[in-house]
Design a protein around this motif. Structure first.
Motif, mmCIF file in Angstrom:
data_model
loop_
_atom_site.group_PDB
_atom_site.id
_atom_site.type_symbol
_atom_site.label_atom_id
_atom_site.label_comp_id
_atom_site.label_asym_id
_atom_site.label_seq_id
_atom_site.Cartn_x
_atom_site.Cartn_y
_atom_site.Cartn_z
ATOM 1 N N ILE A 120 0.844 -1.205 0.000
ATOM 2 C CA ILE A 120 0.000 0.000 0.000
ATOM 3 C C ILE A 120 0.878 1.254 0.000
ATOM 4 O O ILE A 120 0.622 2.202 -0.743
ATOM 5 C CB ILE A 120 -0.971 -0.014 1.207
ATOM 6 C CG1 ILE A 120 -2.100 -1.015 0.946
ATOM 7 C CG2 ILE A 120 -1.557 1.376 1.455
ATOM 8 C CD1 ILE A 120 -3.024 -1.227 2.125
ATOM 9 N N GLU A 121 1.907 1.236 0.825
ATOM 10 C CA GLU A 121 2.754 2.423 0.988
ATOM 11 C C GLU A 121 3.316 2.937 -0.347
ATOM 12 O O GLU A 121 3.100 4.092 -0.702
ATOM 13 C CB GLU A 121 3.870 2.113 1.977
ATOM 14 C CG GLU A 121 4.568 3.363 2.469
ATOM 15 C CD GLU A 121 5.803 3.030 3.278
ATOM 16 O OE1 GLU A 121 5.784 2.027 4.001
ATOM 17 O OE2 GLU A 121 6.786 3.768 3.151
ATOM 18 N N PRO A 122 4.020 2.085 -1.143
ATOM 19 C CA PRO A 122 4.537 2.621 -2.415
ATOM 20 C C PRO A 122 3.445 2.907 -3.443
ATOM 21 O O PRO A 122 3.678 3.612 -4.414
ATOM 22 C CB PRO A 122 5.473 1.519 -2.918
ATOM 23 C CG PRO A 122 5.022 0.293 -2.256
ATOM 24 C CD PRO A 122 4.441 0.692 -0.938
ATOM 25 N N THR A 123 2.230 2.339 -3.226
ATOM 26 C CA THR A 123 1.154 2.570 -4.192
ATOM 27 C C THR A 123 0.525 3.945 -3.990
ATOM 28 O O THR A 123 0.300 4.679 -4.951
ATOM 29 C CB THR A 123 0.064 1.475 -4.050
ATOM 30 O OG1 THR A 123 0.680 0.209 -4.204
ATOM 31 C CG2 THR A 123 -1.025 1.643 -5.086
ATOM 32 N N VAL A 124 0.235 4.290 -2.742
ATOM 33 C CA VAL A 124 -0.491 5.549 -2.505
ATOM 34 C C VAL A 124 0.439 6.725 -2.185
ATOM 35 O O VAL A 124 0.024 7.870 -2.274
ATOM 36 C CB VAL A 124 -1.544 5.406 -1.372
ATOM 37 C CG1 VAL A 124 -2.587 4.382 -1.743
ATOM 38 C CG2 VAL A 124 -0.894 5.060 -0.045
ATOM 39 N N GLY A 125 1.659 6.423 -1.798
ATOM 40 C CA GLY A 125 2.532 7.502 -1.352
ATOM 41 C C GLY A 125 3.389 8.092 -2.454
ATOM 42 O O GLY A 125 3.455 7.584 -3.578
ATOM 43 N N SER A 126 3.991 9.192 -2.146
ATOM 44 C CA SER A 126 5.042 9.845 -2.930
ATOM 45 C C SER A 126 4.717 10.159 -4.395
ATOM 46 O O SER A 126 5.537 9.975 -5.270
ATOM 47 C CB SER A 126 6.341 9.026 -2.872
ATOM 48 O OG SER A 126 6.171 7.773 -3.484
#
Lengths: 271, 243
Positions: free
Chosen positions: B153-159
């Motif tokens: 989830i983190e690399p998908t929704v972030g940055s």
């Protein structure tokens, strides 16, 4: 004519691919090879290790995928032995035992690497992910002895290693289950070591999300990944020479796809 | 004798003839390695003969392969696991002269799995299966949630907006994930905005299937290249590349 093309015997396609690949093997020509960032990351991971540090390579593949993963394993081992790293090899597949032993000994001989000091083969242990968990908790409980019957506590390469936590870099060369997903779930996430993987081309699309999330440091996909690694270590061998027929095969298949679509659309416009 | 039988006979004669020439010229030695090469080449050709059509030689080799793999795996499991992890610890050896009795419990539970073959004692296997399912679920569920959901989830929704500015790759990934999730939301009628987004999702799915197919083609060609290299270089002793 269009109808005949649409019902082309599949054996014609096989024959054309066979002849194309065979000719590309026989005739020498070169395609430029440049390393992709994911392959370069694996290379950098090994490169950052200092002389005498330990690397664990899990050879989770059998004879059916040795064409893709064998050159990969050889290239990585050449890199490790040339940097005088200590290599611990293991396999989670029973079919992997013989292949691992032969590749390991073949490359180690070139560098006069000594068994027990410079490299160790732990062998095969049944249990898939449970073996990874066991190795993380206590390596010597998972593998009391290596494949030659030596105690891990007595060999220089494994004397100071008691858990996967003590190993700075692990590479999993895998053709399926158990493989990269098990090493991530039960190894990398739990014990926090750096993990890279070399996978068959079929598996590569499924492994890319782990690269993006940082669970994998780097990724080698199929024979192309092996060729890129060979190029990086400056030792172009089996994988690089395999890129010639590989590229010709791809061009033939693209040609057939275009040809098939053209025949389909021409046939449809006529009806 | 029909056309296929004649062709099979012709291939067998040609194979025998080629091996005869290779042995006569000294390219293949009459030893275990030479025998292995001839068997390897024969088996490769027999397996590839399936591309022409199903035939008895392919069937023979297919069955032999299953038998050889089963025997090889049994030998590996016997020496690496049953002997070293069960028999030696129970019998005691020079390193550990005292038997390790605690091994009996998992060994007995493991042997219960074999009671699947015995009609009346089949209930015993359920004990072992219960343990496997319970242990497997306990180990797997938290690991799966962590590795496949939380970490992804983190690399998908972030940055999407990084310190260096807008990241189109991250935006592309987010659009892909959201549109494919909308496509698989069957409780929503795919009309209007939902229809448009789900159509975008279909495009993303098509691209991913295409990428998978491309990689599969690459893998299969690699296997063909490996076997052709074996046939030409190791068996026929043709130097590669020849020209």
């Amino acid at each position: 004519m269009i109808n005949r093309l649409q019902t082309l015997d599949r054996r014609v396609i096989y024959a054309v691919i066979f002849v194309g690949v065979a000719l590309a093997l026989l005739i020498d020509f070169k395609f430029p090879i440049s390393a992709t960032p994911n392959v370069r990351a694996v290379y950098q991971g090994v490169e950052t290790l200092d002389k005498g540090q330990t690397i664990l390579i899990s050879f989770d593949f059998g004879p059916s995928t040795v064409t893709e993963l064998g050159p990969m394993a050889r290239a990585i081992l050449h890199h490790c032995f040339s940097k005088e790293l200590r290599v611990i090899a293991v396999t989670l597949l029973p079919e992997g035992q013989g292949i691992t032993q032969s590749i390991l000994e073949e490359v180690a001989t070139e560098y006069d690497a000594k068994y027990g000091e410079d490299f160790v083969f732990l062998g095969y242990k049944a249990g898939n992910e449970a073996v990874i968990l066991n190795m993380g908790q206590d390596l010597r409980r998972a593998f009391d002895k290596d494949v030659r019957g030596n105690s891990l506590a007595t060999m220089a390469a494994t004397r100071s290693i008691t858990s996967l936590r003590d190993i700075p870099y692990i590479i999993d060369l895998t053709s399926g289950y158990p493989g990269v997903e098990e090493w991530i779930q039960f190894g990398q996430e739990r014990y926090g070591f750096k993990l890279a993987a070399g996978v068959t081309a079929v598996m590569a699309p499924d492994a890319f999300p782990f690269l993006q999330s940082g669970q994998l440091e780097g990724l080698l996909g199929g024979l192309a990944g092996a060729a890129e690694y060979e190029h990086l270590i400056g030792r172009e061998g089996q994988a690089v020479s395999g890129m010639r027929p590989q590229s010709v095969g791809h061009v033939i298949i693209i040609g057939f796809i275009l040809f098939g679509n053209l025949a389909y659309f021409l046939g449809r416009s006529r009806t | 004798m029909n056309k296929d039988q004649r062709l099979l006979l012709l291939v067998l004669i040609a194979f025998t003839g080629i091996n005869g020439i290779l042995i006569a010229t000294g390219s293949i030695q009459l030893d275990a390695k030479g025998f292995g090469l001839i068997v390897g080449a024969g088996v490769t050709l027999a397996i590839y003969s399936f591309l022409y059509g199903d035939n008895p030689v392919f069937k023979l080799v297919e069955h032999a392969y299953v038998g050889v793999v089963a025997a090889y795996e049994f030998a590996q499991v016997w020496y690496q696991n049953i002997l070293s992890d069960i028999i030696h610890p129970l019998a005691g050896n020079s390193d550990n002269p005292e038997p390790i009795w605690s091994i009996i419990v998992p060994t007995v539970l493991g042997s219960f799995l074999l009671t699947r073959l015995v009609g009346k004692a089949v209930w015993l296997s359920r004990l072992a299966f219960g343990l496997i399912v319970g242990l497997g679920a306990g180990l797997l569920i938290p690991r799966r949630i962590s590795a496949y959901l939380i970490q992804q989830i983190e690399p998908t929704v972030g940055s999407i907006f990084t310190s260096t500015g807008f990241d189109p790759n991250a935006a592309f990934v987010l659009i892909g994930v959201v549109s494919v999730l909308v496509y698989f939301s069957f409780s929503l009628e795919h009309k209007g905005v939902v229809g448009v987004v789900s159509r975008v999702g279909i495009w993303f799915l098509m691209v991913s299937f295409g990428a998978s197919f491309g990689y599969t083609v690459m893998a299969r060609l690699s296997l063909l290249i490996g076997q052709l290299t074996f046939l030409m270089q190791d068996w026929l002793h043709v130097p590669l590349p020849l020209f």
